[in-house]
Design a protein around this motif. Structure first.
Motif, PDB file in Angstrom:
ATOM      1  N   GLU A   1      69.220 -34.850  20.021  1.00 62.32           N
ATOM      2  CA  GLU A   1      68.149 -34.571  19.046  1.00 62.32           C
ATOM      3  C   GLU A   1      67.992 -33.073  18.809  1.00 62.32           C
ATOM      4  O   GLU A   1      67.816 -32.647  17.674  1.00 62.32           O
ATOM      5  CB  GLU A   1      66.811 -35.160  19.550  1.00 62.32           C
TER       6      GLU A   1
ATOM      7  N   PHE B   1      70.901 -31.939  16.524  1.00 59.58           N
ATOM      8  CA  PHE B   1      70.745 -32.417  15.136  1.00 59.58           C
ATOM      9  C   PHE B   1      69.567 -31.722  14.446  1.00 59.58           C
ATOM     10  O   PHE B   1      69.610 -31.440  13.254  1.00 59.58           O
ATOM     11  CB  PHE B   1      70.554 -33.935  15.102  1.00 59.58           C
ATOM     12  N   ALA B   2      68.518 -31.443  15.213  1.00 54.75           N
ATOM     13  CA  ALA B   2      67.327 -30.815  14.634  1.00 54.75           C
ATOM     14  C   ALA B   2      67.630 -29.433  14.044  1.00 54.75           C
ATOM     15  O   ALA B   2      66.993 -29.018  13.084  1.00 54.75           O
ATOM     16  CB  ALA B   2      66.220 -30.701  15.680  1.00 54.75           C
TER      17      ALA B   2
ATOM     18  N   GLU C   1      69.452 -42.112  13.053  1.00 55.89           N
ATOM     19  CA  GLU C   1      68.059 -41.757  12.769  1.00 55.89           C
ATOM     20  C   GLU C   1      67.991 -40.478  11.934  1.00 55.89           C
ATOM     21  O   GLU C   1      67.238 -40.395  10.965  1.00 55.89           O
ATOM     22  CB  GLU C   1      67.279 -41.556  14.076  1.00 55.89           C
ATOM     23  N   PHE C   2      68.801 -39.476  12.300  1.00 56.75           N
ATOM     24  CA  PHE C   2      68.792 -38.207  11.564  1.00 56.75           C
ATOM     25  C   PHE C   2      69.402 -38.359  10.170  1.00 56.75           C
ATOM     26  O   PHE C   2      68.940 -37.733   9.218  1.00 56.75           O
ATOM     27  CB  PHE C   2      69.494 -37.104  12.360  1.00 56.75           C
TER      28      PHE C   2
ATOM     29  N   SER D   1      66.619 -39.942   8.171  1.00 52.56           N
ATOM     30  CA  SER D   1      65.420 -39.137   7.919  1.00 52.56           C
ATOM     31  C   SER D   1      65.702 -37.871   7.115  1.00 52.56           C
ATOM     32  O   SER D   1      64.814 -37.355   6.455  1.00 52.56           O
ATOM     33  CB  SER D   1      64.729 -38.773   9.236  1.00 52.56           C
ATOM     34  N   THR D   2      66.947 -37.360   7.156  1.00 51.38           N
ATOM     35  CA  THR D   2      67.226 -36.095   6.456  1.00 51.38           C
ATOM     36  C   THR D   2      68.102 -36.269   5.223  1.00 51.38           C
ATOM     37  O   THR D   2      68.222 -35.354   4.414  1.00 51.38           O
ATOM     38  CB  THR D   2      67.950 -35.097   7.384  1.00 51.38           C
TER      39      THR D   2
ATOM     40  N   ARG E   1      75.263 -37.599   9.484  1.00 56.16           N
ATOM     41  CA  ARG E   1      75.566 -37.042  10.810  1.00 56.16           C
ATOM     42  C   ARG E   1      76.591 -37.938  11.500  1.00 56.16           C
ATOM     43  O   ARG E   1      76.552 -39.151  11.354  1.00 56.16           O
ATOM     44  CB  ARG E   1      74.304 -36.977  11.680  1.00 56.16           C
TER      45      ARG E   1
END
Length: 272
Positions: free
Chosen positions: A61, A64-65, A109-110, A113-114, A118
């Motif tokens: 996380e 990826f953040a 998830e990323f 959400s973005t 990924r």
């Protein structure tokens, strides 16, 4: 779905710079896992995929953040040689699959959400045995890498990365183990290969970059490059050679310089 994701990764690799994550081990250790978390196998980071998936997840996380395209799975030591040192070689598949599954969940998830796709690179580390020096039979290592790769594919990796190899026969064992896994599972994930070069300018067993390229390119790999071992400065000459002579796209994952040993352990001198 895997096919589309892998195709998109190949397209990205062919058309732009794709950014991967950085260190895994130091990030895991920073969260002070207990001996119990390691099932009393201190330092066996892959065990955390089962006992503390929350810790492994948090590392993915964080990367990826900050916007990386890919993370590597926490499976660097999920091979026969490394797990054999902890007397658990039979857990190669299980630890590989769980490592890939955690990374896949976070990546998805990323992506959702973005809106930025990924990817997950299934890490196949070198293990601790050099077949050229007779530390372990080639076939045994190859078959162990096949189990490693089969677990990573089952867990949802988008590509396999045979990395940090120090011996060309070890590299070949990883590549052919991965190939066998892809064939057995009817998968066509890209196969990336990353070699470790010493400050002397050669691999641990003395192979030069030209020899490595000549030996590995015919094996049908999708990316070739260098990782770990040194900082960016020491890698530039090898990358220059590869840029001139390789028909395969290049990758580079340097350390933050060469580790300096201090009273508190190894310290890497370069900042981001």
């Amino acid at each position: 779905m895997t096919g589309t994701r892998s195709a998109a990764l190949c397209e990205a690799l062919a058309t732009r710079v794709v950014v991967a994550d950085g260190a895994m081990g130091t990030m895991l250790q920073a969260q002070d896992p207990t001996l119990e978390d390691f099932e009393n196998l201190e330092g066996c980071n892959e065990i955390l995929n089962l006992t503390r998936p929350d810790i492994v997840r948090s590392v993915h996380e964080e990367y990826f953040a900050v916007g990386v395209d890919c993370v590597e799975t926490n499976t660097f030591g999920a091979n026969t040689a490394a797990l054999g040192e902890y007397d658990i070689p039979e857990r190669v598949y299980e630890l590989s699959e769980s490592g890939a599954r955690i990374a896949r969940e976070v990546a998805d998830e990323f992506t959702a959400s973005t809106g930025q796709q990924r990817w997950v690179l299934g890490s196949m580390g070198p293990g601790t045995k050099l077949p050229t020096l007779g530390h372990a039979p080639y076939v045994k290592l190859r078959d162990g890498f096949q189990q490693n790769a089969e677990g990573l594919i089952a867990g949802g990796a988008d590509a396999l990365i045979v990395e940090t190899t120090q011996d060309l026969l070890q590299t070949k064992a990883g590549i052919l183990g991965a190939r066998r896994a892809l064939e057995a599972l009817g998968s066509d994930l890209p196969l990336l290969v990353s070699l470790a070069f010493e400050t002397t300018g050669v691999m641990l067993l003395g192979s030069e970059i030209g020899a490595a390229l000549t030996a590995l390119e015919p094996l049908g790999i999708d990316l070739i490059g260098l990782n770990c071992s040194t900082g960016p400065a020491e890698m530039s000459e090898h990358l220059r050679y590869l840029a001139r002579h390789s028909r395969t796209p290049l990758m580079c994952m340097p350390n933050a310089g060469l580790p300096v040993l201090t009273k508190d352990g190894a310290h890497f001198p370069l900042g981001p």
